[in-house]
Design a protein around this motif. Structure first.
Motif, PDB file in Angstrom:
ATOM      1  N   CYS A 152       9.393   7.006  -4.838  1.00 17.69           N
ATOM      2  CA  CYS A 152      10.542   6.121  -4.894  1.00 17.69           C
ATOM      3  C   CYS A 152      11.815   6.842  -4.499  1.00 17.69           C
ATOM      4  CB  CYS A 152      10.679   5.593  -6.319  1.00 17.69           C
ATOM      5  SG  CYS A 152      11.985   4.394  -6.488  1.00 17.69           S
ATOM      6  N   ARG A 153      12.640   6.129  -3.776  1.00 14.17           N
ATOM      7  CA  ARG A 153      13.940   6.664  -3.421  1.00 14.17           C
ATOM      8  C   ARG A 153      14.969   5.702  -3.984  1.00 14.17           C
ATOM      9  NH1 ARG A 153      15.495  10.082   1.325  1.00 14.17           N
ATOM     10  NH2 ARG A 153      17.734   9.724   1.415  1.00 14.17           N
ATOM     11  N   ASP A 208       0.863  -1.191   0.000  1.00 15.18           N
ATOM     12  CA  ASP A 208       0.000   0.000   0.000  1.00 15.18           C
ATOM     13  C   ASP A 208       0.897   1.238   0.000  1.00 15.18           C
ATOM     14  OD1 ASP A 208       1.000   0.294   2.554  1.00 15.18           O
ATOM     15  OD2 ASP A 208      -0.857  -0.213   3.579  1.00 15.18           O
ATOM     16  N   GLU A 209       0.326   2.404   0.252  1.00 21.15           N
ATOM     17  CA  GLU A 209       1.139   3.638   0.181  1.00 21.15           C
ATOM     18  C   GLU A 209       2.073   3.802   1.372  1.00 21.15           C
ATOM     19  OE1 GLU A 209      -2.360   5.968  -0.148  1.00 21.15           O
ATOM     20  OE2 GLU A 209      -2.714   4.772  -1.952  1.00 21.15           O
ATOM     21  N   ASN A 210       1.894   2.994   2.395  1.00 21.80           N
ATOM     22  CA  ASN A 210       2.650   3.227   3.635  1.00 21.80           C
ATOM     23  C   ASN A 210       3.803   2.271   3.898  1.00 21.80           C
ATOM     24  OD1 ASN A 210       0.772   5.294   4.341  1.00 21.80           O
ATOM     25  ND2 ASN A 210      -0.673   3.653   4.847  1.00 21.80           N
ATOM     26  N   LEU A 211       3.614   0.997   3.534  1.00 26.06           N
ATOM     27  CA  LEU A 211       4.639   0.000   3.868  1.00 26.06           C
ATOM     28  C   LEU A 211       5.908   0.218   3.041  1.00 26.06           C
ATOM     29  CD1 LEU A 211       5.420  -2.748   5.237  1.00 26.06           C
ATOM     30  CD2 LEU A 211       4.466  -3.854   3.220  1.00 26.06           C
ATOM     31  N   PRO A 212       7.052   0.484   3.691  1.00 25.19           N
ATOM     32  CA  PRO A 212       8.276   0.653   2.901  1.00 25.19           C
ATOM     33  C   PRO A 212       8.777  -0.676   2.327  1.00 25.19           C
ATOM     34  CG  PRO A 212       8.713   0.977   5.249  1.00 25.19           C
ATOM     35  CD  PRO A 212       7.259   0.680   5.133  1.00 25.19           C
ATOM     36  N   ILE A 213       9.153  -0.626   1.049  1.00 24.58           N
ATOM     37  CA  ILE A 213       9.636  -1.836   0.365  1.00 24.58           C
ATOM     38  C   ILE A 213      10.944  -1.512  -0.343  1.00 24.58           C
ATOM     39  CG2 ILE A 213       9.128  -3.598  -1.376  1.00 24.58           C
ATOM     40  CD1 ILE A 213       6.180  -2.978  -1.008  1.00 24.58           C
ATOM     41  N   ALA A 214      11.984  -2.241   0.006  1.00 29.48           N
ATOM     42  CA  ALA A 214      13.260  -2.081  -0.697  1.00 29.48           C
ATOM     43  C   ALA A 214      13.334  -3.130  -1.794  1.00 29.48           C
ATOM     44  CB  ALA A 214      14.416  -2.240   0.287  1.00 29.48           C
ATOM     45  N   ASP A 244      21.390   4.426 -13.013  1.00 25.71           N
ATOM     46  CA  ASP A 244      20.040   3.914 -13.269  1.00 25.71           C
ATOM     47  C   ASP A 244      18.959   4.579 -12.418  1.00 25.71           C
ATOM     48  OD1 ASP A 244      20.704   2.160 -15.265  1.00 25.71           O
ATOM     49  OD2 ASP A 244      20.878   0.396 -13.968  1.00 25.71           O
ATOM     50  N   ALA A 245      19.337   5.503 -11.523  1.00 20.29           N
ATOM     51  CA  ALA A 245      18.360   6.069 -10.588  1.00 20.29           C
ATOM     52  C   ALA A 245      17.177   6.694 -11.304  1.00 20.29           C
ATOM     53  CB  ALA A 245      19.029   7.096  -9.678  1.00 20.29           C
ATOM     54  N   ALA A 246      17.446   7.484 -12.348  1.00 15.40           N
ATOM     55  CA  ALA A 246      16.360   8.182 -13.031  1.00 15.40           C
ATOM     56  C   ALA A 246      15.376   7.188 -13.640  1.00 15.40           C
ATOM     57  CB  ALA A 246      16.919   9.099 -14.107  1.00 15.40           C
ATOM     58  N   SER A 247      15.883   6.131 -14.248  1.00 19.62           N
ATOM     59  CA  SER A 247      14.963   5.201 -14.913  1.00 19.62           C
ATOM     60  C   SER A 247      14.175   4.353 -13.921  1.00 19.62           C
ATOM     61  CB  SER A 247      15.709   4.320 -15.909  1.00 19.62           C
ATOM     62  OG  SER A 247      16.618   3.500 -15.238  1.00 19.62           O
ATOM     63  N   VAL A 248      14.771   3.966 -12.796  1.00 19.94           N
ATOM     64  CA  VAL A 248      13.997   3.120 -11.864  1.00 19.94           C
ATOM     65  C   VAL A 248      12.998   3.907 -11.025  1.00 19.94           C
ATOM     66  CG1 VAL A 248      15.693   1.256 -11.667  1.00 19.94           C
ATOM     67  CG2 VAL A 248      15.754   3.140 -10.029  1.00 19.94           C
ATOM     68  N   SER A 249      13.257   5.209 -10.853  1.00 18.75           N
ATOM     69  CA  SER A 249      12.356   5.978  -9.984  1.00 18.75           C
ATOM     70  C   SER A 249      11.574   7.007 -10.788  1.00 18.75           C
ATOM     71  CB  SER A 249      13.156   6.647  -8.870  1.00 18.75           C
ATOM     72  OG  SER A 249      14.189   7.421  -9.418  1.00 18.75           O
ATOM     73  N   GLY A 292       3.119   1.597  -4.287  1.00 16.31           N
ATOM     74  CA  GLY A 292       4.035   1.142  -3.250  1.00 16.31           C
ATOM     75  C   GLY A 292       5.063   2.207  -2.898  1.00 16.31           C
ATOM     76  N   ARG A 293       5.495   2.171  -1.633  1.00 17.39           N
ATOM     77  CA  ARG A 293       6.498   3.141  -1.167  1.00 17.39           C
ATOM     78  C   ARG A 293       7.876   2.486  -1.341  1.00 17.39           C
ATOM     79  NH1 ARG A 293       6.599   4.948   4.998  1.00 17.39           N
ATOM     80  NH2 ARG A 293       8.560   6.112   4.936  1.00 17.39           N
ATOM     81  N   LEU A 294       8.555   2.815  -2.425  1.00 16.64           N
ATOM     82  CA  LEU A 294       9.745   2.049  -2.810  1.00 16.64           C
ATOM     83  C   LEU A 294      11.078   2.709  -2.480  1.00 16.64           C
ATOM     84  CD1 LEU A 294       8.832   0.623  -6.323  1.00 16.64           C
ATOM     85  CD2 LEU A 294       8.223  -0.179  -4.054  1.00 16.64           C
ATOM     86  N   ILE A 295      12.019   1.840  -2.155  1.00 13.55           N
ATOM     87  CA  ILE A 295      13.422   2.219  -2.033  1.00 13.55           C
ATOM     88  C   ILE A 295      14.126   1.266  -2.993  1.00 13.55           C
ATOM     89  CG2 ILE A 295      15.426   2.280  -0.496  1.00 13.55           C
ATOM     90  CD1 ILE A 295      13.032   2.155   1.768  1.00 13.55           C
TER      91      ILE A 295
END
Ligand code: UD1
Ligand code: M6R
Length: 356
Positions: free
Chosen positions: A307-308, A257-263, A297-302, A287-290
């Motif tokens: 996303c962080r 969901d919007e809250n659970l952090p997921i790496a 690759d940062a720009a393309s993945v986020s 999803g709240r992604l790390i």
């Protein structure tokens, strides 16, 4: 002696460029053209390599972080070891060399006639003494209950083991030489990734009040997901779970969901495109992604969603777990300090588990 550091765990995370260097010292042959190929020399195994190569199968035994290190090294061992036959070789991986469960398995393997090989950090430990041969990882004493520098040195030793038992066929020569070059440069790459310390502290600040952190990995970095989650739960006392990304739709996706952090670990290797699609599906569910990705690759993945990105240097695929675990070690460390828990001596845990 903690020197300039506040905690042993912090010191041990930061000394990995040096501990990896001592793990490899005297064990890598730089080579010189086709007459003398790049190779490895493991003194503790040289009289037993033939037997290991001839065994029917090689089984790795370890607990906790040592189990994860064996898991991280499994693909390269499978890739480089040629056909094997006859009796079993059992490899016991243990930082302390005193873990009760591992020792019990060692007794069983000895009784059943397997060749027993140790990969230990403690000279003179029970496992070092009771195995027929082995390799000391030479990472230096590890005091913090959370295993950090031993993990990266264990992986390096197992990659060297894969190189040592692999047949030096022409077809694998280029691959093998690339791995030796990768090993030689690994301490520099770890030094580079340690510069993420402040960034990981900022991230820990954002996560300080969370209940849980999921870590998705695949291929070589499934072990990174398990080990990262083990570090977070063990010291920061936050629930964390390493998940095989391919299993996402078979259950874990329901948690998103919007809250659970997921790496999500999505550095460049053969699994990259599959991880990209996982990221897209998690974005689609807000999803709240790390995302841990390779440099550039940062720009393309986020590109979309919340996303962080954590950018890490790219290395040979089988060595990438050594680089990728470092930001997660730093995150676990900072989360623990910020949450006010004991870093070096987490509640209920002992450095070595000598009872069953
Ligand atoms: C050894 C020396 C090292 C020296 C080097 C010089 C020791 C502990 N190591 O390192 O100080 O600089 O030679 O050539 O004296 N073993 C096991 N089980 C284990 C781990 C090791 O049986 O879990 C055995 C090995 O088979 C070997 C011995 O212990 O017989 C030493 O192992 P290791 O330190 O890895 O060997 P070298 O790297 O050759
Ligand atoms: O000394 P060992 O490597 O045999 O220890 C195995 C586990 O007890 C150990 O890795 C444990 O999981 C660590 N505290 C993890 O950081």
């Amino acid at each position: 002696n903690k020197g300039k550091y506040d905690h042993y765990m912090q010191k041990e995370i930061h000394e990995q460029p040096e501990s990896l260097t001592t793990t490899m010292r005297g064990r890598l042959i730089r080579g010189g053209g086709s007459r003398k190929p790049k190779a490895v020399l493991l003194g503790g195994l040289k009289d037993h390599l033939k037997t290991i190569r001839r065994s029917r199968r090689i089984v790795f035994i370890g607990c906790g972080t040592s189990y994860n290190a064996a898991l991280a090294s499994r693909p390269i061992l499978e890739e480089l070891s040629g056909p094997i036959y006859r009796e079993d070789t059992a490899v016991f991986v243990s930082q302390s060399g005193e873990t009760a469960d591992t020792l019990l398995a060692l007794e069983y393997a000895r009784e059943n006639g397997a060749l027993c090989v140790g990969i230990t950090n403690t000279v003179g430990s029970s496992i070092a003494r009771k195995t027929h041969c082995g390799v000391h990882i030479n990472a230096g004493a590890e005091i913090g209950v959370a295993s950090t520098k031993a993990y990266t040195s264990q992986i390096v030793v197992m990659v060297m083991l894969a190189l040592a038992i692999g047949s030096d066929t022409i077809s694998s020569q280029t691959r093998r030489e690339a791995i030796v070059d990768g090993l030689l440069d690994l301490p520099n790459k770890v030094r580079e990734v340690l510069k993420l310390d402040e960034e990981m502290k900022d991230l820990a600040q954002l996560l300080i009040d969370e209940q849980s952190l999921l870590v998705f990995g695949r291929g070589y970095n499934y072990a990174t997901a398990l080990e990262g989650a083990l570090k977070v739960k063990e010291v920061s006392l936050m629930h964390s779970e390493g998940i095989l990304a391919g299993e996402m739709k078979h259950g874990p996706l329901a948690l998103v969901d919007e809250n659970l952090p997921i790496a999500v670990i999505a550095t460049r290797d053969a699994c990259f495109s599959k991880q990209q699609s996982v990221i897209q599906q998690l974005h689609a569910r807000k999803g709240r992604l790390i995302v841990m990705c390779s440099k550039g690759d940062a720009a393309s993945v986020s590109s979309s969603g919340s996303c962080r990105a954590i950018e890490v240097p790219q290395v040979e695929d089988c060595l990438q777990p050594v680089v990728n675990i470092v930001p997660l070690q730093l995150l676990a460390y900072h989360l623990t300090v910020l949450r006010g828990h004991n870093v070096d001596q987490p509640r209920n845990l002992a450095k070595s588990v000598t009872t069953q």
